[in-house]
Design a protein around this motif. Structure first.
Motif, PDB file in Angstrom:
ATOM      1  N   GLY A  96     -14.551  48.876  18.834  1.00 32.08           N
ATOM      2  CA  GLY A  96     -13.113  48.970  18.668  1.00 32.08           C
ATOM      3  C   GLY A  96     -12.468  49.784  19.768  1.00 32.08           C
ATOM      4  N   ARG A 134     -11.685  38.152   7.527  1.00 36.08           N
ATOM      5  CA  ARG A 134     -11.040  37.965   8.835  1.00 36.08           C
ATOM      6  C   ARG A 134     -11.659  38.867   9.897  1.00 36.08           C
ATOM      7  NH1 ARG A 134      -6.663  36.747   5.325  1.00 36.08           N
ATOM      8  NH2 ARG A 134      -6.195  38.934   4.937  1.00 36.08           N
ATOM      9  N   ARG A 135     -11.986  40.106   9.506  1.00 29.55           N
ATOM     10  CA  ARG A 135     -12.580  41.043  10.474  1.00 29.55           C
ATOM     11  C   ARG A 135     -13.958  40.564  10.931  1.00 29.55           C
ATOM     12  NH1 ARG A 135     -16.432  44.819   9.961  1.00 29.55           N
ATOM     13  NH2 ARG A 135     -16.445  44.569   7.693  1.00 29.55           N
ATOM     14  N   VAL A 136     -14.812  40.211   9.968  1.00 30.35           N
ATOM     15  CA  VAL A 136     -16.172  39.805  10.314  1.00 30.35           C
ATOM     16  C   VAL A 136     -16.163  38.488  11.093  1.00 30.35           C
ATOM     17  CG1 VAL A 136     -18.394  39.066   9.360  1.00 30.35           C
ATOM     18  CG2 VAL A 136     -17.218  41.050   8.392  1.00 30.35           C
ATOM     19  N   LEU A 186     -17.905  47.864  15.384  1.00 30.43           N
ATOM     20  CA  LEU A 186     -17.137  47.067  14.424  1.00 30.43           C
ATOM     21  C   LEU A 186     -18.025  46.442  13.361  1.00 30.43           C
ATOM     22  CD1 LEU A 186     -14.529  45.256  16.718  1.00 30.43           C
ATOM     23  CD2 LEU A 186     -14.259  47.328  15.360  1.00 30.43           C
ATOM     24  N   GLY A 194     -13.779  37.411  12.951  1.00 29.07           N
ATOM     25  CA  GLY A 194     -13.238  37.702  14.277  1.00 29.07           C
ATOM     26  C   GLY A 194     -14.264  38.305  15.216  1.00 29.07           C
ATOM     27  N   VAL A 195     -15.226  39.040  14.664  1.00 26.22           N
ATOM     28  CA  VAL A 195     -16.273  39.650  15.482  1.00 26.22           C
ATOM     29  C   VAL A 195     -17.350  38.626  15.852  1.00 26.22           C
ATOM     30  CG1 VAL A 195     -18.093  41.397  15.512  1.00 26.22           C
ATOM     31  CG2 VAL A 195     -15.867  41.948  14.531  1.00 26.22           C
ATOM     32  N   GLU A 209      -9.125  40.480   4.147  1.00 22.82           N
ATOM     33  CA  GLU A 209      -9.165  41.177   5.431  1.00 22.82           C
ATOM     34  C   GLU A 209     -10.593  41.374   5.932  1.00 22.82           C
ATOM     35  OE1 GLU A 209      -7.955  42.427   8.837  1.00 22.82           O
ATOM     36  OE2 GLU A 209      -6.567  41.730   7.281  1.00 22.82           O
ATOM     37  N   ASP A 210     -11.530  41.645   5.019  1.00 20.68           N
ATOM     38  CA  ASP A 210     -12.935  41.787   5.422  1.00 20.68           C
ATOM     39  C   ASP A 210     -13.464  40.503   6.045  1.00 20.68           C
ATOM     40  OD1 ASP A 210     -13.577  44.405   5.011  1.00 20.68           O
ATOM     41  OD2 ASP A 210     -14.349  44.130   2.983  1.00 20.68           O
TER      42      ASP A 210
END
Length: 476
Positions: free
Chosen positions: A262, A124-126, A268, A128-129, A121-122
């Motif tokens: 966010g 995917r988050r980074v 984020l 995505g940003v 998930e980390d």
């Protein structure tokens, strides 16, 4: 306890011992074929020698031929499994049971909150940003700025010269382009200081991570602290400039990351994550792009037919433009053959040889067990030189990429794949095409040295940095 009681106690434990032995024997039988070699050392020295001699692909292929598409060995002190093929590539890039693995020195110099080392998930988050900044529709607005950096580079390092050494110049170019576009660091003493420290950081990426005086790693660690401090200063300056509305939210990568919030208006990206990911992008683009550019210049010097076709395409673009008019996004879309040449160079000689992953738990692949904590090694060239996928793979043939959709998934992995696809591939494409345009329309060149091979360190490094004799054709 009497001997009789001890006997019956041991007898009662016998089924447990037998079960453990059976399980171990079963697991051992399910391990991939191959030898782990001498404990700790294993096959490490042989692999490193093959890398240095640019025979690593054959070194691995010999093991595939002997043991099959899945086999075991020991590299860098850790039991390792080589996996080979399209299914193996897909598994490597998409499985959540594999952690991205880098040398310990990398994590100590860069940190653990960057895109390369994050997982799940980390990651995917980074990703995505970061991705919105690197999308084609956003990068369109930076083509003119990149054009200016490249023209300036040619004016300083190529014009009025009779001989140049290509690879050092390509590293200077890629650093300057990234400094300008990723965080708006303009030419001057500050950029030069950054480059000096940055180069010291790179020296320690593969060094033994022992931080004691007079070691390579110690010098790299000190340089890393200086680089991070400079990036933090830039972050603070840009945050203040954003608050005063003196810069646009997407002026460069740092302003872009600072501007993303966010739903509750929370940031984020932490400051640490911005610092580490700026360093990561600098490292990734510095060596990979400079290697590809160097190899393309080398190719055009030794392949007249390819050179002529690239030149014809680029001269058509020149004819359609006014003198001194910069390259535009529309011009880039017309450079189809030049980009196919770049992709074919990447297929045969990928700058990134391959990579390591580490298993989070016991996993199965190809009918074999890969135990928790083992490494998994993939190599780009193993599929990119597979004759069942790319017929006559040693032949240089840009036509292979006329219809990229026809290339089987996870067979061309020079940019990675799936969720691990390199986010900077479009950035690199612009940089490569703009430089190639100005070089082939402005200069002719020949190799200065008859020796025309290269080694891996771990990126392709041509002999003596690829010295070439150049002749200016016309004013740019």
């Amino acid at each position: 306890m009497s001997y009789l009681a001890l006997f019956f106690t041991l007898l009662s434990l016998l089924p447990i011992f037998l079960l453990i032995k059976i399980k171990r024997s079963s697991n051992s039988c399910r391990l991939p074929p191959g030898s782990l070699g001498i404990p700790v050392i294993g096959q490490t020295f042989g692999f490193l020698r093959a890398m240095k001699a640019n025979r690593a692909e054959k070194w691995l292929q010999d093991r595939v031929d002997k043991n099959g598409a899945v086999s075991k060995l020991t590299l860098f002190g850790i039991p390792t499994v080589i996996i080979h093929g399209q299914a193996a590539n897909k598994f490597t890039f998409t499985s959540d049971t594999l952690l991205s693995e880098q040398p310990k020195s990398f994590a100590k110099l860069v940190g653990k909150r960057n895109l390369l080392l994050l997982n799940g998930e980390d990651h995917r988050r980074v990703r995505g940003v970061i991705m919105p900044f690197l999308k084609p529709e956003v990068l369109k607005q930076y083509v003119g700025k990149m054009d200016g950096e490249i023209r300036n580079h040619i004016d300083v390092y190529w014009q009025s010269k009779q001989e140049v050494t290509v690879m050092p110049l390509m590293k200077i170019l890629t650093f300057n382009v990234m400094s300008s576009l990723l965080f708006g660091l303009e030419p001057g003493a500050r950029r030069e200081t950054f480059l000096e420290s940055f180069q010291y950081v790179l020296e320690g990426i593969l060094a033994i991570p022992v931080n004691i005086p007079f070691t390579v790693f110690h010098r790299s660690k000190q340089a890393s602290s200086r680089v991070k401090s400079m990036i933090i200063d830039l972050i603070h300056e840009k945050r203040l400039a954003l608050e005063k509305k003196e810069v646009l939210p997407h002026q460069d990568l740092i302003t872009s990351l600072l501007s993303i919030h966010g739903e509750g208006n929370e940031a984020l990206f932490s400051e640490q994550e911005i610092v580490e990911n700026v360093m990561l992008f600098m490292m990734a683009g510095y060596d990979t792009s400079s290697s590809l550019l160097t190899l393309m210049i080398r190719l055009l010097a030794i392949d007249p037919a390819v050179h002529a076709a690239v030149l014809e395409e680029q001269e058509e673009i020149t004819k359609s433009k006014r003198s001194e008019e910069p390259i535009t996004w529309e011009d880039l879309t017309k450079m189809k053959y030049t980009w196919r040449v770049a992709l074919e160079v990447l297929r045969i000689t990928p700058p990134v040889f391959g990579g390591m992953r580490k298993t989070l738990k016991d996993i199965e692949f190809g009918g074999y067990l890969i135990p928790k904590g083992w490494q998994v090694l993939w190599a780009a060239n193993m599929t990119q030189m597979d004759e069942s996928i790319f017929p006559d793979p040693s032949k240089f043939d840009p036509k292979r990429f006329e219809n990229q959709a026809s290339v089987p998934p996870y067979s061309f992995v020079a940019f990675g794949g799936g969720p691990r696809l390199c986010p900077g591939n479009e950035f690199a494409r612009i940089e490569i095409l703009v430089l190639m345009h100005y070089l082939v329309t402005g200069f002719t060149w020949k190799l200065s040295d008859k020796v025309n091979n290269f080694t891996r360190n771990p990126f392709p490094v041509p002999t003596k940095g690829l010295p070439i004799r150049i002749q200016r054709k016309s004013l740019l």
